[in-house]
Design an enzyme around this catalytic site. Structure first.
Site, PDB file in Angstrom:
ATOM      1  N   LYS A   1       0.749  -1.296  -0.082  1.00 31.46           N
ATOM      2  CA  LYS A   1      -0.153  -0.011   0.113  1.00 31.46           C
ATOM      3  C   LYS A   1       0.822   1.358   0.049  1.00 31.46           C
ATOM      4  O   LYS A   1       1.679   1.267   0.655  1.00 31.46           O
ATOM      5  CB  LYS A   1      -0.833   0.102   1.257  1.00 31.46           C
ATOM      6  CG  LYS A   1      -1.941   1.217   1.296  1.00 31.46           C
ATOM      7  CD  LYS A   1      -2.962   0.933   2.294  1.00 31.46           C
ATOM      8  CE  LYS A   1      -4.061   1.854   2.406  1.00 31.46           C
ATOM      9  NZ  LYS A   1      -4.969   1.909   3.485  1.00 31.46           N
TER      10      LYS A   1
ATOM     11  N   SER B   1      -9.830   1.839   2.389  1.00 34.37           N
ATOM     12  CA  SER B   1      -8.993   2.395   1.613  1.00 34.37           C
ATOM     13  C   SER B   1      -7.893   1.464   1.113  1.00 34.37           C
ATOM     14  O   SER B   1      -7.176   2.001  -0.073  1.00 34.37           O
ATOM     15  CB  SER B   1      -8.283   3.592   2.450  1.00 34.37           C
ATOM     16  OG  SER B   1      -7.274   3.071   3.437  1.00 34.37           O
TER      17      SER B   1
ATOM     18  N   SER C   1     -10.145  -0.545   6.621  1.00 31.20           N
ATOM     19  CA  SER C   1      -9.346  -0.321   5.308  1.00 31.20           C
ATOM     20  C   SER C   1      -8.571  -1.480   4.859  1.00 31.20           C
ATOM     21  O   SER C   1      -8.439  -1.654   3.548  1.00 31.20           O
ATOM     22  CB  SER C   1      -8.356   0.760   5.307  1.00 31.20           C
ATOM     23  OG  SER C   1      -9.163   1.926   5.114  1.00 31.20           O
TER      24      SER C   1
HETATM   25  N1  GLN Z   1     -13.146   4.074   5.976  1.00 30.64           N
HETATM   26  C1  GLN Z   1     -12.564   4.541   7.203  1.00 30.64           C
HETATM   27  C2  GLN Z   1     -11.927   6.159   7.138  1.00 30.64           C
HETATM   28  O1  GLN Z   1     -12.201   7.002   6.162  1.00 30.64           O
HETATM   29  C3  GLN Z   1     -11.466   3.808   7.409  1.00 30.64           C
HETATM   30  C4  GLN Z   1     -10.043   4.075   6.815  1.00 30.64           C
HETATM   31  C5  GLN Z   1      -8.853   3.225   7.143  1.00 30.64           C
HETATM   32  O2  GLN Z   1      -9.118   2.021   7.761  1.00 30.64           O
HETATM   33  N2  GLN Z   1      -7.767   3.687   6.714  1.00 30.64           N
HETATM   34  O3  GLN Z   1     -11.561   6.330   8.255  1.00 30.64           O
END
Ligand code: GLN
Length: 462
Positions: A74, A149, A173
């Site tokens: 990532k 994400s 994410s």
């Molecule tokens: N969708 C969640 C957020 O926007 C989780 C993001 C993540 O786990 N990096 O914060």
């Protein structure tokens, strides 16, 4: 696609060379990446050099446990000499000057780092649509979002562009895109995996974790990256990291729990699949099933978002455009901008008590609820995402987008571990992610239940 264990055996037994394995993936990346947009940057030259070295070690019998497996990373994790853009214009030209601790460990185990995967900008998002380098497509359900994400990491696995991938999970994410793309993903216990070299979204919630087409693959990558680090005093010392063994062994007698507060906010069709997974597990392994209550879990978003906004605001102050990159406020997209604005606001003394401190209190209450629940069970089985993915191009308002995380955020608030396995097998568009939540440092149990579930499927990889 073959299972990671079998691939590993072929590499070790000389039936497949690391270079060959890499070439196959490079070829697929060439064919498919433009469409899927899973990788932002690929490094064929460097990866080929590494593969050559690994082949030598494989021949000598000195290769590590990830020998010859091709890994995507990532874009918020530093790999020396590779880009680390967080899919933001802010860092569009940033090249990592060093390896994150997890990357050092992967190199030590002879994994091949092929490239950097796409993501929601600065890991803020649940759909894979907000990155500066364009949205990521769901390879299993074309025209639908792949989740986020860690969108590119999940899509790269689902499209067969690498063997294993690293993601990060602050509020879901890893698990959310694993669920949407019908693959396996794990969020480790908070503090089990070093975070040095991770560009944080929210440091008190976030963990680096593995994605793979099967449980064994995630267990293998986890046992390679987890465990104490001399350079980071906050990493938990956990001696027993034999996760692959657990992923393959018959689970000990266990008690499963379901939780109404999690199920009742979920789409009926998804909930039905999860409940049939619970039945299958229970009858195959003679497990007891109980119902647990997690009071206040339905308010998890109200605790999570203020904490994320404040920690993210603080983490982004270094992106002021003075020493490198662009000033974040000038370069970022609307979601990142919103979080910085709100985080700045909440951080002000006169409102901190009202929002931030209340959020921390609620976080404590939710953690205690999990503590109490785990006195009655070994694992809580629930859906991963409350609703199916939306079509690419459909526009959701921020609150609808945040609602995707309702079922994953509680585990981050409580610091426990949680793994996701596809209900009807990997790569199957009928699958939804079955989320298996276990108490802090109970990864062994979690992997044995995940692997145990996988073995009940007729269409599992081998
Ligand atoms: N969708 C969640 C957020 O926007 C989780 C993001 C993540 O786990 N990096 O914060």
């Amino acid at each position: 696609v073959i299972a990671v264990k079998e691939k590993s055996r072929q590499l070790r037994d000389g039936e497949l060379e690391a270079e060959e394995n890499l070439e196959t993936f490079l070829e697929r990346i060439k064919l498919d990446n433009e469409r899927v947009n899973a990788f932002i940057d690929v490094y064929p030259g460097i990866a080929r050099e590494a593969a050559k070295e690994v082949d030598k070690k494989l021949e000598e019998g000195t290769a590590g446990r990830l020998a010859g497996l091709v890994i995507g990373v990532k874009s918020n994790i530093c790999v020396n000499g590779y880009s680390a853009t967080c899919s933001s214009k802010t860092l569009e030209n940033f090249i990592s000057p060093y390896d994150a601790e997890v990357i050092r460990r992967i190199r030590k185990e002879d994994g091949i780092l092929v490239g950097m995967t796409n993501m929601d900008e600065f890991a803020c998002g649940s759909s894979g649509e907000t990155g500066y380098f364009g949205r990521v497509l769901n390879p299993i359900r074309p025209n639908y979002i792949c989740g986020g994400s860690s969108a590119g990491s999940a899509a790269a696995i689902a499209a067969g562009l690498c063997d294993l991938a690293l993601g990060s999970d602050t509020g879901g994410s890893i698990r959310n895109p694993a669920s949407h793309c019908s693959i396996v993903g794990v969020k480790p216990t908070y503090g089990l995996v070093p975070r040095e070299g991770l560009i944080d979204l929210a440091m008190s919630l976030e963990q680096i974790g593995p994605l793979s087409a099967d449980t064994y693959g995630t267990a293998l990558l986890m046992e390679s990256i987890a465990g104490p680090s001399e350079r980071e005093c906050t990493v938990i010392d956990k001696p027993n990291l034999n996760y692959t063994k657990y992923s393959e062994s018959e689970p000990d007698r266990f008690t499963l729990a379901t939780c109404k507060q999690l199920d009742q906010i979920t789409d009926r069709n998804i909930e039905r699949k999860v409940s049939s997974a619970v039945d299958r597990l229970a009858s195959a392994y003679n497990a007891d099933v109980v119902e647990v209550s997690l009071p206040n879990v339905e308010n998890a978003l109200s605790a999570y978002y203020p904490i994320v906004f404040v920690e993210f605001f603080s983490a982004t102050r270094k992106f002021d455009g003075r020493r490198y990159g662009h000033k974040i406020e000038d370069a970022c997209g609307p979601e990142v901008g919103r979080r910085i604005y709100l985080g700045g606001h909440i951080s002000q003394k006169e409102v901190r008590g009202k929002y931030y401190e209340s959020a921390l209190k609620l976080r404590g209450v939710i953690s205690e609820a999990y503590e109490a629940a785990f006195k009655k069970c070994d694992a809580i089985i629930s859906p991963t995402v409350p609703k199916p993915p939306h079509k690419i191009g459909d526009s959701l308002d921020p609150l609808e987008m945040y609602a995707y995380d309702m079922l994953t955020i509680p585990a981050n608030l409580a610091g426990i571990c949680a793994g996701v396995v596809p209900s009807n097998g990997s790569y199957n568009p009928d699958s939804v992610g079955i989320q298996i939540q276990c108490n802090r440092l109970q990864e062994s149990k979690m992997f044995s239940i995940m692997g145990g579930y996988e073995r009940l499927l007729d269409n599992r990889l081998c």
